[in-house]
Design a protein around this motif. Structure first.
Motif, short mmCIF file in Angstrom:
data_model
loop_
_atom_site.label_atom_id
_atom_site.label_comp_id
_atom_site.label_asym_id
_atom_site.label_seq_id
_atom_site.Cartn_x
_atom_site.Cartn_y
_atom_site.Cartn_z
N GLN B 10 14.56 -8.92 -6.07
CA GLN B 10 14.82 -9.73 -7.25
C GLN B 10 13.85 -10.90 -7.28
O GLN B 10 13.58 -11.51 -6.25
CB GLN B 10 16.25 -10.28 -7.23
CG GLN B 10 17.33 -9.23 -7.38
CD GLN B 10 18.70 -9.85 -7.57
OE1 GLN B 10 18.93 -10.58 -8.53
NE2 GLN B 10 19.60 -9.59 -6.65
N VAL B 11 13.38 -11.22 -8.47
CA VAL B 11 12.50 -12.37 -8.65
C VAL B 11 12.99 -13.15 -9.86
O VAL B 11 12.87 -12.68 -10.99
CB VAL B 11 11.03 -11.94 -8.85
CG1 VAL B 11 10.17 -13.14 -9.20
CG2 VAL B 11 10.50 -11.24 -7.60
N VAL B 19 4.15 -15.23 -12.76
CA VAL B 19 4.91 -14.40 -11.83
C VAL B 19 3.99 -13.39 -11.16
O VAL B 19 2.99 -12.95 -11.73
CB VAL B 19 6.05 -13.65 -12.57
CG1 VAL B 19 5.51 -12.59 -13.50
CG2 VAL B 19 7.03 -13.04 -11.58
N LEU B 21 4.64 -9.86 -8.81
CA LEU B 21 5.53 -8.89 -8.18
C LEU B 21 4.69 -8.10 -7.17
O LEU B 21 3.69 -7.49 -7.54
CB LEU B 21 6.15 -7.96 -9.22
CG LEU B 21 6.87 -8.63 -10.38
CD1 LEU B 21 7.51 -7.58 -11.28
CD2 LEU B 21 7.90 -9.62 -9.89
N VAL B 81 5.52 -15.83 -18.41
CA VAL B 81 6.53 -14.83 -18.75
C VAL B 81 7.41 -15.29 -19.89
O VAL B 81 7.55 -16.49 -20.16
CB VAL B 81 7.41 -14.47 -17.53
CG1 VAL B 81 6.56 -13.82 -16.44
CG2 VAL B 81 8.16 -15.68 -17.01
N ASP B 85 10.64 -10.26 -21.00
CA ASP B 85 10.12 -9.56 -19.81
C ASP B 85 11.21 -9.24 -18.80
O ASP B 85 10.94 -8.59 -17.78
CB ASP B 85 9.03 -10.40 -19.13
CG ASP B 85 7.78 -10.54 -19.98
OD1 ASP B 85 7.19 -11.64 -19.97
OD2 ASP B 85 7.42 -9.56 -20.67
N THR B 86 12.42 -9.68 -19.06
CA THR B 86 13.53 -9.38 -18.16
C THR B 86 13.73 -7.86 -18.09
O THR B 86 13.99 -7.21 -19.09
CB THR B 86 14.82 -10.04 -18.68
OG1 THR B 86 14.65 -11.46 -18.66
CG2 THR B 86 16.01 -9.66 -17.80
N TYR B 89 11.04 -3.56 -12.57
CA TYR B 89 9.65 -3.14 -12.49
C TYR B 89 9.47 -2.27 -11.26
O TYR B 89 9.87 -2.63 -10.15
CB TYR B 89 8.74 -4.36 -12.44
CG TYR B 89 8.72 -5.13 -13.74
CD1 TYR B 89 9.75 -6.01 -14.06
CD2 TYR B 89 7.70 -4.95 -14.66
CE1 TYR B 89 9.77 -6.69 -15.26
CE2 TYR B 89 7.70 -5.63 -15.87
CZ TYR B 89 8.73 -6.49 -16.16
OH TYR B 89 8.74 -7.16 -17.36
N THR B 110 11.75 -4.02 -8.52
CA THR B 110 11.95 -5.47 -8.48
C THR B 110 12.57 -5.89 -9.80
O THR B 110 12.02 -5.60 -10.86
CB THR B 110 10.62 -6.23 -8.29
OG1 THR B 110 10.05 -5.88 -7.04
CG2 THR B 110 10.85 -7.74 -8.36
N ARG B 111 13.71 -6.53 -9.69
CA ARG B 111 14.38 -7.00 -10.90
C ARG B 111 13.86 -8.38 -11.25
O ARG B 111 14.03 -9.34 -10.48
CB ARG B 111 15.89 -7.04 -10.69
CG ARG B 111 16.68 -7.42 -11.94
CD ARG B 111 18.18 -7.25 -11.72
NE ARG B 111 18.52 -5.89 -11.38
CZ ARG B 111 18.70 -4.92 -12.28
NH1 ARG B 111 18.56 -5.17 -13.56
NH2 ARG B 111 19.01 -3.71 -11.88
N LEU B 112 13.19 -8.48 -12.39
CA LEU B 112 12.64 -9.75 -12.85
C LEU B 112 13.62 -10.38 -13.83
O LEU B 112 13.96 -9.76 -14.85
CB LEU B 112 11.29 -9.52 -13.53
CG LEU B 112 10.59 -10.75 -14.12
CD1 LEU B 112 10.25 -11.76 -13.03
CD2 LEU B 112 9.33 -10.34 -14.87
N SER B 113 14.10 -11.55 -13.49
CA SER B 113 15.01 -12.25 -14.40
C SER B 113 14.37 -13.56 -14.81
O SER B 113 13.88 -14.33 -13.97
CB SER B 113 16.38 -12.49 -13.74
OG SER B 113 16.24 -13.24 -12.55
#
Lengths: 113, 116
Positions: B10-11, B19, B21, B81, B85-86, B89, B110-113
């Motif tokens: 998670q990021v 950001v 990843l 971001v 973009d949530t 990935y 990777t979950r981008l929040s």
């Protein structure tokens, strides 16, 4: 723009039943694939198909699974006797040539009760 | 055989912040590299790919990635971001060589929040 389509979008079945998931790859593509994604997990390769035969399959793809290209447009994945652990999103993909970009369909969510 | 490691599950990032990843891979053969994005309840969409040529590849939605062969990495970056973009990935690799159809190996995602 051509795209891979899959039907149905959601399939609910009882444990032990047979299901067939259908895919229509992009028309000039020659290589076909099935992947699955169990909820919350990564996408996993199941099988690849070329020239009317399986090219490669993963250890997940046991005797309960089979694939077929019954006509010039469809590519199907059959699960003979579904188990609870078969519940997942199943993605079909196709590519024009090997070793190149694979185009993914929107997926079929299979729920086994 | 190939494998992919995405170190960050998670990021969380603030909106308009940059950001990165991270993605590392291992393979005994040459590879193609991909980043896919999966929005909630949707399928997989290709963000970008590295097949050959320039090691810096640009994709859709302002994302870019750099292939580093010596470090076996393919990190994804975006300078600023947006809430949109949530998503999840996935980094992925494809080994190319002798098989007639090449499978893609995916990382764990990777979950981008994005926080406003």
């Amino acid at each position: 723009e051509p795209e891979v389509t899959q039907t149905p979008s959601h399939q609910v079945t009882q444990m032990g039943q047979e299901v067939i998931l259908r895919c229509v790859p992009i028309s000039n593509h020659l290589y076909f694939y099935w992947y699955r994604q169990i909820l919350g997990q990564k996408v996993e390769f199941l099988v690849s198909f070329y020239n009317n035969e399986i090219s490669e399959k993963s250890e997940i793809f046991d005797d309960q699974f089979s694939v077929e290209r019954p006509d010039g447009s469809n590519f199907t994945l059959k699960i003979r006797s579904t188990k609870l652990e078969d519940s997942a999103m199943y993605f079909c993909a196709s590519s024009e040539v090997r070793n190149n970009e694979q185009f993914f369909g929107p997926g079929t969510r299979l729920t086994v009760l | 055989a190939q494998s992919v490691t995405q170190l960050d599950s998670q990021v969380p990032v603030f909106e308009e912040a940059p950001v990165e990843l991270r993605c590392n891979y291992s393979s005994s053969v040459s590879v193609y590299l991909f980043w896919y994005v999966q929005y909630p309840n949707q399928g997989l969409q290709l963000l970008l790919k590295y097949l050959s040529g320039s090691t810096l590849v640009k994709g859709i939605n302002g994302f870019e990635a750099e292939f580093n062969k010596s470090q076996t990495s393919f990190h994804l970056r975006k300078p600023s971001v947006h809430i949109s973009d949530t998503a999840e990935y996935f980094c992925a690799v494809m080994g190319y060589g002798y098989s007639s159809a090449s499978k893609i190996i995916f990382g764990s995602g990777t979950r981008l929040s994005i926080r406003p």
